[in-house]
Design a protein around this motif. Structure first.
Motif, mmCIF file in Angstrom:
data_model
loop_
_atom_site.group_PDB
_atom_site.id
_atom_site.type_symbol
_atom_site.label_atom_id
_atom_site.label_comp_id
_atom_site.label_asym_id
_atom_site.label_seq_id
_atom_site.Cartn_x
_atom_site.Cartn_y
_atom_site.Cartn_z
ATOM 1 N N GLN A 215 -3.064 2.543 8.651
ATOM 2 C CA GLN A 215 -3.273 1.211 9.219
ATOM 3 C C GLN A 215 -2.570 1.064 10.564
ATOM 4 N N ARG B 134 -10.847 4.906 2.962
ATOM 5 C CA ARG B 134 -9.562 4.409 3.449
ATOM 6 C C ARG B 134 -9.595 4.141 4.953
ATOM 7 N N VAL C 260 -1.361 5.144 3.461
ATOM 8 C CA VAL C 260 -2.286 4.076 3.834
ATOM 9 C C VAL C 260 -1.640 3.178 4.885
ATOM 10 N N PRO D 174 0.834 -1.210 0.000
ATOM 11 C CA PRO D 174 0.000 0.000 0.000
ATOM 12 C C PRO D 174 0.866 1.257 0.000
#
Length: 174
Positions: free
Chosen positions: A84, A112, A80, A76
């Motif tokens: 996470q 997202r 991103v 990613p």
């Protein structure tokens, strides 16, 4: 309680991000919450396209006919991955968007954040200037709740949302 406050980059200025009034209103209503801001690019993330260019069209490759059993997805984009990592330590993800509609649920910060929060079962709440979605669309997108707070955001409305989602012990002492 750890609240991850996600906003899209805009013209909020270098010293005063777009999240500043939202974080201040949340902290005032629930002072025992830790509010961590995160600013994401406003549009969809294209992992394969250089900045300023359109992403390359996808190509279907039947991997089983090539003798492959699985294909590793590309990593990613950095923002991103960072999202996470931060979601993994949050109790609640709050996303601000001027307009919450079907396209915002499919691309951009709302999408997202919901995608990053799903593996950790962290609820995602959207603060929208205007909400044009249905409950069915929200639940299908992985969003636990959406609240209209006006545009520009009303501190009173943000405080009401904070008191709704924060536990009672996070409220100010009287």
């Amino acid at each position: 309680m750890h609240v991850l406050l996600v906003t899209a980059a805009d013209d909020g200025g270098a010293d005063r991000g777009p999240w500043t009034p939202l974080a201040a209103a949340w902290t005032e209503a629930a002072p025992r919450c830790v509010v961590e801001p995160m600013v994401l690019p406003p549009g969809p993330v294209a992992a394969t396209a250089p900045p300023g260019e359109a992403p390359a069209p996808g190509v279907f490759v039947p991997t089983t006919s090539l003798g492959l059993t699985s294909v590793t997805p590309p990593p990613p984009p950095p923002e991103v991955r960072l999202l996470q990592e931060r979601v993994a330590h949050a109790d609640l993800v709050v996303v601000h968007t001027p307009v919450l509609d079907a396209s915002a649920l499919r691309a951009g910060p709302v999408h997202r954040a919901a995608e990053a929060a799903a593996p950790y079962a962290v609820p995602v709440v959207v603060l929208a200037g205007r909400d044009e979605t249905t409950r069915r669309e929200l639940s299908g997108a992985g969003v636990a709740g959406a609240h209209e707070i006006g545009e520009p955001p009303s501190g009173e409305a943000v405080g009401r949302v904070a008191r709704t989602w924060a536990p009672a012990w996070a409220a100010p002492e009287e």
